[in-house]
Scaffold this motif. Structure first.
Motif, short mmCIF file in Angstrom:
data_model
loop_
_atom_site.label_atom_id
_atom_site.label_comp_id
_atom_site.label_asym_id
_atom_site.label_seq_id
_atom_site.Cartn_x
_atom_site.Cartn_y
_atom_site.Cartn_z
N LEU A 54 95.51 9.48 14.53
CA LEU A 54 96.14 9.83 13.25
C LEU A 54 95.61 9.03 12.07
O LEU A 54 95.96 9.33 10.93
CB LEU A 54 97.66 9.64 13.35
CG LEU A 54 98.36 10.38 14.50
CD1 LEU A 54 99.87 10.25 14.36
CD2 LEU A 54 97.94 11.83 14.58
N GLY A 55 94.80 8.00 12.30
CA GLY A 55 94.16 7.30 11.21
C GLY A 55 95.00 6.22 10.57
O GLY A 55 95.94 5.68 11.15
N ALA A 56 94.64 5.92 9.30
CA ALA A 56 95.26 4.80 8.57
C ALA A 56 96.65 5.16 8.08
O ALA A 56 97.00 6.34 7.95
CB ALA A 56 94.37 4.41 7.39
N GLN A 57 97.42 4.12 7.81
CA GLN A 57 98.77 4.13 7.23
C GLN A 57 99.56 5.40 7.49
O GLN A 57 99.65 6.28 6.65
CB GLN A 57 98.71 3.79 5.75
CG GLN A 57 98.16 4.71 4.75
CD GLN A 57 98.85 4.46 3.41
OE1 GLN A 57 99.36 3.38 3.12
NE2 GLN A 57 98.87 5.46 2.59
N VAL A 58 100.16 5.44 8.65
CA VAL A 58 100.97 6.60 9.05
C VAL A 58 102.46 6.25 8.91
O VAL A 58 102.97 5.41 9.64
CB VAL A 58 100.67 6.99 10.51
CG1 VAL A 58 101.48 8.22 10.90
CG2 VAL A 58 99.18 7.24 10.70
N PRO A 59 103.16 6.87 7.97
CA PRO A 59 104.60 6.60 7.83
C PRO A 59 105.35 6.96 9.09
O PRO A 59 105.03 7.95 9.77
CB PRO A 59 105.01 7.50 6.65
CG PRO A 59 103.74 7.75 5.90
CD PRO A 59 102.67 7.81 6.95
N ALA A 60 106.36 6.18 9.42
CA ALA A 60 107.10 6.38 10.67
C ALA A 60 107.68 7.79 10.81
O ALA A 60 107.59 8.38 11.89
CB ALA A 60 108.21 5.33 10.78
N PRO A 61 108.26 8.40 9.75
CA PRO A 61 108.79 9.76 9.93
C PRO A 61 107.72 10.77 10.33
O PRO A 61 107.98 11.67 11.14
CB PRO A 61 109.38 10.08 8.54
CG PRO A 61 109.68 8.75 7.94
CD PRO A 61 108.59 7.85 8.42
N ALA B 49 107.50 12.86 13.82
CA ALA B 49 107.36 14.32 13.80
C ALA B 49 106.21 14.76 14.70
O ALA B 49 106.31 15.77 15.42
CB ALA B 49 107.15 14.81 12.37
N HIS B 50 105.12 14.00 14.68
CA HIS B 50 103.99 14.32 15.54
C HIS B 50 104.37 14.17 17.01
O HIS B 50 103.97 14.99 17.86
CB HIS B 50 102.81 13.40 15.21
CG HIS B 50 101.61 13.62 16.08
ND1 HIS B 50 100.72 14.65 15.87
CD2 HIS B 50 101.18 12.96 17.19
CE1 HIS B 50 99.78 14.61 16.79
NE2 HIS B 50 100.03 13.58 17.61
N LEU C 28 89.38 1.29 11.24
CA LEU C 28 88.28 1.24 12.20
C LEU C 28 88.71 0.70 13.57
O LEU C 28 88.31 1.26 14.60
CB LEU C 28 87.11 0.43 11.64
CG LEU C 28 85.85 0.38 12.51
CD1 LEU C 28 85.31 1.78 12.76
CD2 LEU C 28 84.78 -0.49 11.85
N PRO C 29 89.51 -0.37 13.63
CA PRO C 29 89.93 -0.84 14.96
C PRO C 29 90.67 0.21 15.76
O PRO C 29 90.43 0.36 16.97
CB PRO C 29 90.82 -2.04 14.62
CG PRO C 29 90.32 -2.51 13.30
CD PRO C 29 89.97 -1.27 12.56
N ALA C 30 91.59 0.93 15.11
CA ALA C 30 92.31 1.99 15.81
C ALA C 30 91.36 3.10 16.23
O ALA C 30 91.50 3.69 17.32
CB ALA C 30 93.42 2.55 14.91
N VAL D 60 97.24 7.52 18.79
CA VAL D 60 96.75 6.26 18.22
C VAL D 60 96.92 6.33 16.71
O VAL D 60 96.47 7.29 16.07
CB VAL D 60 95.27 6.02 18.57
CG1 VAL D 60 94.76 4.73 17.93
CG2 VAL D 60 95.07 5.98 20.08
N ALA D 61 97.56 5.32 16.15
CA ALA D 61 97.84 5.34 14.71
C ALA D 61 97.87 3.92 14.16
O ALA D 61 98.04 2.95 14.90
CB ALA D 61 99.18 6.02 14.43
#
Length: 377
Positions: A150-157, A161-162, A131-133, A121-122
Motif C-alpha cells: 500500500l506504500g507510504a503514509q496509509v491512514p488507519a481507516p 477498509a482494505h 522504500l524499506p516497506a 504491507v504498509a
C-alpha cells in the motif's frame, strides 16, 4: 538554534525492515561499489544494468534487494548525516534505488505464482519512507506470498477498509520515525480490532523492538529477512479481543502527551521568539535560516511528545544525541540545543513528566558534550 540548513527532517531517518549486518557483509564488495558509484552519479541505467547482469549471472534477487540495494540506501542516509551529500542528492539516490527495486522484482528469477497466504504491507500514517516497506513486500513476493503493497503514509481507516475487502493473514507495518508511534499504535489497534495480526519493523519501534511490545504489536522483526522468516513459521497469534489502545499506555491518563502535542505550534513560536531575544544574532538570519531553525525546534517538540507517549525518556535523549551528531557534522555547536531545551522546560513547567524528560535529555547531552571536549583535549 542554528543558522545552518541542518536538515533535521524526517528524510534522515534510518530505514525500516532493512538487511542484517551479517548478510550485508556477505555481499560482493565489488558489486556494492559499482552500484554505489552509479547511484551517486545519478545513473539509473547503469545501476539497473549492473543489478540485472548480477541476476543473469545467478545472484539471488533477495540478496540483491537486501544486501546491495538496501545497503546502498543505508549508506545514503549515513552520508547525509555526515554532511557528505546534500538532501537533494539523497532524494535522487533514493529515487534510483526505488526504480532498481522495481527492476529486480520484475526479473524472471524473482517472479512466480503465490504459494502462501496474503500479506498487506504498509507504512504508518505520516511515514514517507516507503522504500524499506517496498523491499519487504518484494522479499515476501519472492518467497511466495500474495502481497498487497500500500506504500507510504496509509491512514488507519483506509488500511482497515482494505483489510475488510481482502482479508489478509497479517499486516506488516513499517515505521522509521519515533514521532509516528502514536499513529502506529492507532493502526495496530485498528487492525487487531478486525481480527488481523500485525508484525512491525523499523527504527521507529526502538532497540530490540521495545516500542513494538509496548504498543501491543503481535510480532516484531529487526529486518526484512527476519520478518519473512517469522511469517513463514506459521500464523501469527490472533489479536486479543476487545483490546483498546489505552490499555497499553495507562500513563497517558495525565494528558501531558496530548497537551504538548497540541501545543507544538505555540511552543515553537514562543521558544523561537525567546531565543531571538536572548541571542540578538538570530535577528540577522535570512528567511531560510529562520525557517530551518523553526523546523528544528518543531522536531524537538515532536520527539518530546513521542517520548511522553511511550513514557520513555531514552527516546528523547537518543534523538538529541543523534541531532548533536548531525549538527556537529555541519559545524554547528551541538550545545546550541541546550538553551532551547531550557526555554521549553520553562514553557512546560507545570507538566512533571515533561520537565523530567527535558531535564534528562539536557543532562545526557551535556555529559556527551563534556566527554567529547575532554577527548579533544
Amino acid at each position: 538554534m542554528s543558522p545552518h540548513d541542518t536538515g533535521l527532517a524526517p528524510a534522515t531517518a534510518p530505514a525500516a525492515f532493512t538487511a542484517t549486518t551479517t548478510h550485508r557483509a556477505a555481499a560482493s564488495e565489488e558489486l556494492l561499489a559499482q552500484v554505489w558509484e552509479s547511484v551517486m552519479a545519478f545513473d539509473e541505467a547503469a545501476t539497473v544494468g549492473t543489478l540485472l547482469r548480477a541476476l543473469d549471472e545467478g545472484t539471488g534477487a533477495e540478496d540483491l534487494l537486501l544486501d546491495v540495494i538496501a545497503a546502498v540506501q543505508g549508506r545514503v542516509g549515513r552520508e547525509w548525516a555526515a554532511n557528505r551529500i546534500t538532501v537533494a542528492q539523497a532524494h535522487a539516490a533514493t529515487a534510483i534505488n526505488d526504480r532498481a527495486v522495481a527492476a529486480v522484482a520484475l526479473h524472471r528469477s524473482a517472479r512466480g505464482e503465490p504459494t502462501r497466504g496474503r500479506i498487506t504491507v504498509a507504512c504508518v500514517d505520516g511515514e514517507w519512507h516507503a522504500l524499506p516497506a517496498r523491499l519487504l513486500a518484494e522479499v515476501l513476493r519472492i518467497r511466495g506470498w500474495h502481497v498487497d503493497y500500500l506504500g507510504a503514509q496509509v491512514p488507519a481507516p483506509h488500511l482497515v477498509a482494505h483489510l475488510h475487502r481482502t482479508g489478509p493473514d497479517a499486516v506488516a507495518l513499517s515505521g522509521s520515525l519515533a514521532t509516528r508511534l502514536p499513529a502506529a499504535h492507532a493502526a495496530i489497534t485498528a487492525c487487531q480490532a478486525v481480527g488481523t495480526p500485525v508484525i512491525v519493523g523499523g527504527a521507529a519501534f526502538g532497540p530490540e523492538g521495545r516500542y513494538a511490545r509496548l504498543l501491543g504489536a503481535d510480532a516484531w522483526a529487526p529486518d526484512a529477512r527476519a520478518a519473512a522468516d517469522e511469517l513463514a513459521c506459521g500464523p501469527l497469534p490472533r489479536p486479543r479481543p476487545g483490546h483498546q489502545a489505552v490499555d497499553d499506555l495507562p500513563h497517558l491518563d495525565d494528558q501531558e502527551y496530548t497537551l504538548v502535542a497540541r501545543s507544538r505550534p505555540r511552543l515553537v513560536r514562543a521558544v523561537f521568539h525567546q531565543l531571538e531575544n536572548a541571542y540578538p544574532a538570530m535577528r540577522t538570519y535570512t528567511a531560510v535560516q529562520r525557517e530551518r531553525t523553526a523546523e528544528d525546534l518543531s522536531h524537538v517538540v515532536e520527539f518530546l511528545a513521542a517520548a511522553l507517549y511511550t513514557g520513555d525518556e531514552e527516546l528523547f535523549r537518543g534523538f538529541l544525541l543523534w541531532t548533536a551528531g548531525v549538527l556537529d557534522a555541519r559545524g554547528v555547536p551541538a550545545a546550541s540545543l541546550l538553551p532551547a531545551l531550557e526555554l521549553l522546560e520553562r514553557e512546560l513547567q507545570d507538566f512533571p513528566r515533561t520537565t523530567a524528560t527535558l531535564r534528562a535529555g539536557a543532562a545526557g547531552l551535556t555529559r556527551t558534550l563534556l566527554t567529547a571536549a575532554g577527548t579533544a583535549e
